[in-house]
Write a protein that holds these residues in place. Structure first.
Motif, mmCIF file in Angstrom:
data_model
loop_
_atom_site.group_PDB
_atom_site.id
_atom_site.type_symbol
_atom_site.label_atom_id
_atom_site.label_comp_id
_atom_site.label_asym_id
_atom_site.label_seq_id
_atom_site.Cartn_x
_atom_site.Cartn_y
_atom_site.Cartn_z
ATOM 1 N N LEU A 14 76.220 52.851 85.096
ATOM 2 C CA LEU A 14 76.309 53.721 86.266
ATOM 3 C C LEU A 14 77.227 53.106 87.330
ATOM 4 C CD1 LEU A 14 75.398 56.266 87.758
ATOM 5 C CD2 LEU A 14 73.478 54.932 88.636
ATOM 6 N N ILE A 15 77.075 51.830 87.578
ATOM 7 C CA ILE A 15 77.920 51.150 88.558
ATOM 8 C C ILE A 15 79.371 51.151 88.098
ATOM 9 C CG2 ILE A 15 78.444 48.910 89.610
ATOM 10 C CD1 ILE A 15 75.401 48.386 89.601
ATOM 11 N N GLY A 16 79.600 50.847 86.826
ATOM 12 C CA GLY A 16 80.961 50.841 86.298
ATOM 13 C C GLY A 16 81.618 52.206 86.365
ATOM 14 N N THR A 17 80.855 53.235 86.020
ATOM 15 C CA THR A 17 81.386 54.597 86.057
ATOM 16 C C THR A 17 81.661 55.037 87.498
ATOM 17 O OG1 THR A 17 80.154 55.092 84.045
ATOM 18 C CG2 THR A 17 80.966 56.958 85.307
ATOM 19 N N ALA A 18 80.763 54.699 88.406
ATOM 20 C CA ALA A 18 80.962 55.046 89.821
ATOM 21 C C ALA A 18 82.196 54.353 90.381
ATOM 22 C CB ALA A 18 79.728 54.681 90.631
ATOM 23 N N GLY A 41 100.679 54.269 90.150
ATOM 24 C CA GLY A 41 100.772 53.139 89.219
ATOM 25 C C GLY A 41 99.639 52.148 89.388
ATOM 26 N N LEU A 42 99.351 51.782 90.635
ATOM 27 C CA LEU A 42 98.255 50.835 90.881
ATOM 28 C C LEU A 42 96.903 51.425 90.496
ATOM 29 C CD1 LEU A 42 99.353 49.283 94.298
ATOM 30 C CD2 LEU A 42 99.411 48.222 92.037
ATOM 31 N N PHE A 49 91.521 48.798 83.780
ATOM 32 C CA PHE A 49 90.547 47.709 83.875
ATOM 33 C C PHE A 49 89.125 48.243 84.067
ATOM 34 C CE2 PHE A 49 94.377 45.225 84.943
ATOM 35 C CZ PHE A 49 94.243 44.243 83.962
ATOM 36 N N ASP A 50 88.960 49.306 84.830
ATOM 37 C CA ASP A 50 87.637 49.916 84.992
ATOM 38 C C ASP A 50 87.112 50.429 83.658
ATOM 39 O OD1 ASP A 50 87.584 49.413 87.713
ATOM 40 O OD2 ASP A 50 88.232 51.434 88.278
ATOM 41 N N ILE A 54 83.782 49.259 81.539
ATOM 42 C CA ILE A 54 82.765 50.188 81.037
ATOM 43 C C ILE A 54 82.574 49.994 79.542
ATOM 44 C CG2 ILE A 54 82.286 52.638 80.626
ATOM 45 C CD1 ILE A 54 83.705 53.172 83.346
ATOM 46 N N ALA A 55 83.665 49.855 78.803
ATOM 47 C CA ALA A 55 83.574 49.657 77.355
ATOM 48 C C ALA A 55 82.856 48.352 77.021
ATOM 49 C CB ALA A 55 84.962 49.677 76.732
#
Length: 68
Positions: A14-18, A41-42, A49-50, A54-55
Protein backbone atom coordinates in the motif's frame (compact mmCIF):
# COMPACT_ATOMS: atom_id res chain seq x y z
CA UNK A 1 26.97 0.89 7.76
CA UNK A 2 25.14 -0.98 10.33
CA UNK A 3 21.73 -2.21 10.93
CA UNK A 4 20.22 -4.43 8.29
CA UNK A 5 16.49 -4.78 8.41
CA UNK A 6 15.28 -8.36 8.69
CA UNK A 7 11.87 -8.62 7.09
CA UNK A 8 9.27 -6.24 5.77
CA UNK A 9 8.52 -4.42 9.02
CA UNK A 10 7.48 -0.84 8.21
CA UNK A 11 7.05 -1.52 4.50
CA UNK A 12 3.93 -2.47 2.58
CA UNK A 13 2.50 -2.72 -0.90
CA UNK A 14 0.00 0.00 0.00
CA UNK A 15 2.80 2.42 0.87
CA UNK A 16 4.72 1.55 -2.29
CA UNK A 17 1.65 1.95 -4.48
CA UNK A 18 0.70 5.25 -2.83
CA UNK A 19 4.21 6.56 -3.41
CA UNK A 20 4.07 5.56 -7.07
CA UNK A 21 0.70 7.30 -7.53
CA UNK A 22 2.10 10.32 -5.69
CA UNK A 23 4.96 10.42 -8.19
CA UNK A 24 2.77 9.74 -11.21
CA UNK A 25 0.19 12.47 -10.54
CA UNK A 26 2.53 15.50 -10.73
CA UNK A 27 4.47 13.83 -13.55
CA UNK A 28 1.32 13.71 -15.66
CA UNK A 29 0.09 17.13 -14.53
CA UNK A 30 3.31 19.09 -14.95
CA UNK A 31 5.28 16.90 -17.30
CA UNK A 32 2.76 15.74 -19.84
CA UNK A 33 -0.03 18.31 -19.58
CA UNK A 34 2.38 21.12 -18.72
CA UNK A 35 4.66 20.10 -21.58
CA UNK A 36 7.86 19.88 -19.49
CA UNK A 37 10.29 17.26 -20.80
CA UNK A 38 12.47 17.56 -17.67
CA UNK A 39 9.61 16.78 -15.27
CA UNK A 40 8.36 14.04 -17.58
CA UNK A 41 11.80 12.41 -17.73
CA UNK A 42 12.47 12.64 -14.00
CA UNK A 43 8.98 11.42 -13.16
CA UNK A 44 9.37 8.52 -15.56
CA UNK A 45 12.68 7.56 -13.97
CA UNK A 46 11.17 7.77 -10.48
CA UNK A 47 8.25 5.64 -11.65
CA UNK A 48 10.66 2.93 -12.80
CA UNK A 49 12.22 2.82 -9.34
CA UNK A 50 8.81 2.93 -7.63
CA UNK A 51 7.61 -0.01 -9.73
CA UNK A 52 10.82 -1.93 -8.97
CA UNK A 53 10.22 -1.31 -5.24
CA UNK A 54 6.64 -2.58 -5.54
CA UNK A 55 7.84 -5.67 -7.43
CA UNK A 56 10.48 -6.40 -4.80
CA UNK A 57 7.94 -6.04 -2.01
CA UNK A 58 5.54 -8.32 -3.87
CA UNK A 59 8.29 -10.91 -4.33
CA UNK A 60 9.45 -10.69 -0.70
CA UNK A 61 5.99 -11.31 0.74
CA UNK A 62 5.38 -14.52 -1.22
CA UNK A 63 6.48 -17.71 0.53
CA UNK A 64 9.41 -19.47 -1.06
CA UNK A 65 8.51 -22.58 -3.00
CA UNK A 66 10.40 -25.70 -1.88
CA UNK A 67 12.64 -27.36 -4.43
CA UNK A 68 11.30 -30.58 -5.90
Amino acid sequence: MGDARAGLRGQSLLIGTAKWIGTLAPTVAFGWLGNSPLILGLGGLCSVFDLAYIALLWRARRPLMPAV
